[in-house]
Design a protein around this motif. Structure first.
Motif, PDB file in Angstrom:
ATOM      1  N   LYS A  55      60.671 -59.436 -75.560  1.00 33.91           N
ATOM      2  CA  LYS A  55      60.661 -58.450 -76.501  1.00 33.91           C
ATOM      3  C   LYS A  55      60.935 -57.023 -75.785  1.00 33.91           C
ATOM      4  O   LYS A  55      61.656 -55.826 -76.593  1.00 33.91           O
ATOM      5  CB  LYS A  55      59.412 -58.326 -77.335  1.00 33.91           C
ATOM      6  CG  LYS A  55      59.356 -57.313 -78.369  1.00 33.91           C
ATOM      7  CD  LYS A  55      58.009 -57.382 -79.070  1.00 33.91           C
ATOM      8  CE  LYS A  55      57.821 -58.540 -80.135  1.00 33.91           C
ATOM      9  NZ  LYS A  55      56.524 -58.622 -80.547  1.00 33.91           N
ATOM     10  N   GLY A  56      60.532 -56.842 -74.590  1.00 31.47           N
ATOM     11  CA  GLY A  56      60.878 -55.515 -73.792  1.00 31.47           C
ATOM     12  C   GLY A  56      62.271 -55.248 -73.704  1.00 31.47           C
ATOM     13  O   GLY A  56      62.918 -54.262 -73.926  1.00 31.47           O
ATOM     14  N   ALA A  57      63.282 -56.427 -73.503  1.00 32.72           N
ATOM     15  CA  ALA A  57      64.521 -56.487 -73.668  1.00 32.72           C
ATOM     16  C   ALA A  57      65.227 -55.756 -74.957  1.00 32.72           C
ATOM     17  O   ALA A  57      65.910 -55.086 -75.037  1.00 32.72           O
ATOM     18  CB  ALA A  57      65.122 -57.509 -73.063  1.00 32.72           C
ATOM     19  N   PHE A  58      64.610 -56.414 -76.053  1.00 26.88           N
ATOM     20  CA  PHE A  58      64.939 -56.212 -77.297  1.00 26.88           C
ATOM     21  C   PHE A  58      64.631 -54.535 -77.519  1.00 26.88           C
ATOM     22  O   PHE A  58      65.868 -53.764 -77.947  1.00 26.88           O
ATOM     23  CB  PHE A  58      64.087 -56.786 -78.342  1.00 26.88           C
ATOM     24  CG  PHE A  58      64.334 -56.322 -79.947  1.00 26.88           C
ATOM     25  CD1 PHE A  58      65.283 -57.146 -80.464  1.00 26.88           C
ATOM     26  CD2 PHE A  58      63.933 -55.147 -80.374  1.00 26.88           C
ATOM     27  CE1 PHE A  58      65.463 -56.972 -81.944  1.00 26.88           C
ATOM     28  CE2 PHE A  58      64.135 -54.933 -81.623  1.00 26.88           C
ATOM     29  CZ  PHE A  58      64.906 -55.843 -82.443  1.00 26.88           C
ATOM     30  N   PHE A  59      63.742 -53.924 -77.265  1.00 31.55           N
ATOM     31  CA  PHE A  59      63.484 -52.609 -77.526  1.00 31.55           C
ATOM     32  C   PHE A  59      64.147 -51.646 -76.513  1.00 31.55           C
ATOM     33  O   PHE A  59      64.143 -50.478 -76.656  1.00 31.55           O
ATOM     34  CB  PHE A  59      62.016 -52.441 -77.583  1.00 31.55           C
ATOM     35  CG  PHE A  59      61.294 -52.772 -78.797  1.00 31.55           C
ATOM     36  CD1 PHE A  59      61.535 -52.192 -79.886  1.00 31.55           C
ATOM     37  CD2 PHE A  59      60.342 -53.822 -78.710  1.00 31.55           C
ATOM     38  CE1 PHE A  59      61.100 -52.762 -81.203  1.00 31.55           C
ATOM     39  CE2 PHE A  59      59.904 -54.156 -79.904  1.00 31.55           C
ATOM     40  CZ  PHE A  59      60.308 -53.592 -81.085  1.00 31.55           C
ATOM     41  N   HIS A  60      64.670 -52.146 -75.323  1.00 31.05           N
ATOM     42  CA  HIS A  60      65.356 -51.290 -74.526  1.00 31.05           C
ATOM     43  C   HIS A  60      66.873 -51.147 -75.162  1.00 31.05           C
ATOM     44  O   HIS A  60      67.484 -50.105 -74.975  1.00 31.05           O
ATOM     45  CB  HIS A  60      65.877 -52.297 -73.119  1.00 31.05           C
ATOM     46  CG  HIS A  60      66.911 -51.596 -72.255  1.00 31.05           C
ATOM     47  ND1 HIS A  60      66.587 -50.662 -71.453  1.00 31.05           N
ATOM     48  CD2 HIS A  60      68.262 -51.879 -71.940  1.00 31.05           C
ATOM     49  CE1 HIS A  60      67.770 -50.193 -70.956  1.00 31.05           C
ATOM     50  NE2 HIS A  60      68.621 -51.181 -71.158  1.00 31.05           N
ATOM     51  N   TYR A  61      67.424 -52.076 -76.061  1.00 31.09           N
ATOM     52  CA  TYR A  61      68.575 -51.981 -76.690  1.00 31.09           C
ATOM     53  C   TYR A  61      68.407 -51.430 -78.156  1.00 31.09           C
ATOM     54  O   TYR A  61      69.406 -50.875 -78.553  1.00 31.09           O
ATOM     55  CB  TYR A  61      69.357 -53.408 -76.746  1.00 31.09           C
ATOM     56  CG  TYR A  61      70.014 -53.773 -75.413  1.00 31.09           C
ATOM     57  CD1 TYR A  61      71.103 -53.355 -74.604  1.00 31.09           C
ATOM     58  CD2 TYR A  61      69.231 -54.544 -74.714  1.00 31.09           C
ATOM     59  CE1 TYR A  61      71.524 -53.846 -73.530  1.00 31.09           C
ATOM     60  CE2 TYR A  61      69.433 -55.205 -73.473  1.00 31.09           C
ATOM     61  CZ  TYR A  61      70.679 -54.703 -72.937  1.00 31.09           C
ATOM     62  OH  TYR A  61      71.138 -54.899 -71.635  1.00 31.09           O
ATOM     63  N   PHE A  62      67.359 -51.829 -78.904  1.00 29.78           N
ATOM     64  CA  PHE A  62      67.318 -51.626 -80.026  1.00 29.78           C
ATOM     65  C   PHE A  62      66.010 -51.184 -80.453  1.00 29.78           C
ATOM     66  O   PHE A  62      65.031 -51.459 -80.021  1.00 29.78           O
ATOM     67  CB  PHE A  62      67.473 -52.689 -81.017  1.00 29.78           C
ATOM     68  CG  PHE A  62      69.002 -53.443 -80.802  1.00 29.78           C
ATOM     69  CD1 PHE A  62      70.148 -52.786 -81.374  1.00 29.78           C
ATOM     70  CD2 PHE A  62      69.119 -54.577 -80.220  1.00 29.78           C
ATOM     71  CE1 PHE A  62      71.317 -53.409 -81.037  1.00 29.78           C
ATOM     72  CE2 PHE A  62      70.305 -55.452 -79.887  1.00 29.78           C
ATOM     73  CZ  PHE A  62      71.158 -54.577 -80.278  1.00 29.78           C
ATOM     74  N   ALA A  63      65.920 -49.711 -81.229  1.00 29.34           N
ATOM     75  CA  ALA A  63      64.660 -49.098 -81.610  1.00 29.34           C
ATOM     76  C   ALA A  63      63.810 -49.848 -82.467  1.00 29.34           C
ATOM     77  O   ALA A  63      62.606 -49.664 -82.568  1.00 29.34           O
ATOM     78  CB  ALA A  63      64.849 -47.797 -81.909  1.00 29.34           C
ATOM     79  N   SER A  64      64.434 -50.798 -83.455  1.00 30.97           N
ATOM     80  CA  SER A  64      64.045 -51.453 -84.778  1.00 30.97           C
ATOM     81  C   SER A  64      64.653 -52.561 -84.918  1.00 30.97           C
ATOM     82  O   SER A  64      66.017 -52.875 -84.696  1.00 30.97           O
ATOM     83  CB  SER A  64      63.650 -50.520 -85.726  1.00 30.97           C
ATOM     84  OG  SER A  64      65.061 -49.946 -86.133  1.00 30.97           O
ATOM     85  N   LYS A  65      64.277 -53.607 -85.750  1.00 31.32           N
ATOM     86  CA  LYS A  65      65.026 -54.604 -86.502  1.00 31.32           C
ATOM     87  C   LYS A  65      66.191 -53.936 -87.209  1.00 31.32           C
ATOM     88  O   LYS A  65      67.252 -54.445 -87.198  1.00 31.32           O
ATOM     89  CB  LYS A  65      64.185 -55.506 -87.258  1.00 31.32           C
ATOM     90  CG  LYS A  65      64.812 -56.891 -87.655  1.00 31.32           C
ATOM     91  CD  LYS A  65      63.679 -57.584 -88.386  1.00 31.32           C
ATOM     92  CE  LYS A  65      63.773 -57.300 -90.049  1.00 31.32           C
ATOM     93  NZ  LYS A  65      63.207 -58.301 -90.764  1.00 31.32           N
ATOM     94  N   GLU A  66      65.893 -52.978 -87.886  1.00 32.12           N
ATOM     95  CA  GLU A  66      67.118 -52.222 -88.866  1.00 32.12           C
ATOM     96  C   GLU A  66      68.145 -51.866 -87.884  1.00 32.12           C
ATOM     97  O   GLU A  66      69.443 -52.146 -88.346  1.00 32.12           O
ATOM     98  CB  GLU A  66      66.519 -51.239 -89.446  1.00 32.12           C
ATOM     99  CG  GLU A  66      67.523 -50.453 -90.194  1.00 32.12           C
ATOM    100  CD  GLU A  66      66.951 -49.076 -90.958  1.00 32.12           C
ATOM    101  OE1 GLU A  66      67.286 -48.732 -91.919  1.00 32.12           O
ATOM    102  OE2 GLU A  66      66.676 -48.196 -90.074  1.00 32.12           O
TER     103      GLU A  66
END
Length: 217
Positions: A55-66
């Motif tokens: 999840k940390g990698a997710f929020f590195h690239y994207f601020a949100s699911k939107e």
């Protein structure tokens, strides 16, 4: 829905994606997961699990699911580009043959599980058009890009074969897209691509008749 709800403790631990590929893996996972279960039912945790990233990698690239959804819509446009560049029919001399070849190509794709052939942006926009203008606009841009890519062969067919005065290249391209999206919806209602194939076969017949090519398929 809580996109931050942790996965079940007995869920398998995904293999870690290489750092440089994490963003692309997340976009590909969004394509697969949303096509299978819809945008609202898809959580960040599920996308991360499918992509094999934290999840940390997710929020590195994207601020949100939107924000991921918007990027994934843009990525869907790129994913569709080879349909207009690589198949054998794109090298045919006759523009109507190229157009029918494209329809046949789309017809051949209608097989297997619905998530393998349905449209990511078509699925997502049906849920999010009223709640996220960013997602709606990204889906609109992707669908418009498909129509714009199809329009030159349609215009060339109109020039070569003639057509009723109110038929425009972009209008017919939009009709093709509308039939495809409707076919996907029908296939979901039956969980069977047969009804979608029948609908796209009617589309092929209509285009052949529109341009005076006999009775069609």
């Amino acid at each position: 829905m809580n996109p931050n709800h942790p996965p079940a403790t007995n869920a398998p631990v995904p293999a870690r994606a290489p750092r440089g590929s994490a963003r692309a893996a997340l976009i590909a996972a969004a394509h697969a997961t949303v096509r299978r279960q819809g945008y609202a039912a898809t959580t960040v945790d599920q996308i991360c699990a499918a992509a094999g990233v934290t999840k940390g990698a997710f929020f590195h690239y994207f601020a949100s699911k939107e924000e991921l959804a918007v990027a994934a819509a843009e990525g869907w446009t790129e994913r569709a580009r080879p349909m207009f560049e690589m198949p054998p029919h794109v090298r045919l001399d006759d523009p109507l043959d190229r157009l029918i070849g494209h329809i046949d190509f789309r017809l051949a794709m209608l097989d297997g599980p619905t998530e393998d052939y349905t449209c990511f942006v078509g699925t997502m926009v049906q849920e999010a058009y009223a709640t996220s203008d960013r997602i709606r606009a990204a889906c609109e841009a992707s669908i418009n890009a498909y129509c714009a890519a199809l329009a030159p062969d349609i215009q060339a067919a109109i020039d070569a074969y003639g057509a009723p005065q109110d038929v425009t290249a972009i209008g017919l391209a939009q009709h093709v897209q509308s039939v495809l999206q409707g076919a996907f919806v029908l296939a979901k209602t039956t969980n069977d691509p047969a009804i979608a194939r029948g609908t796209v076969t009617h589309l092929k017949r209509y285009i052949l008749m529109l341009f005076g090519r006999g009775q069609g398929a």
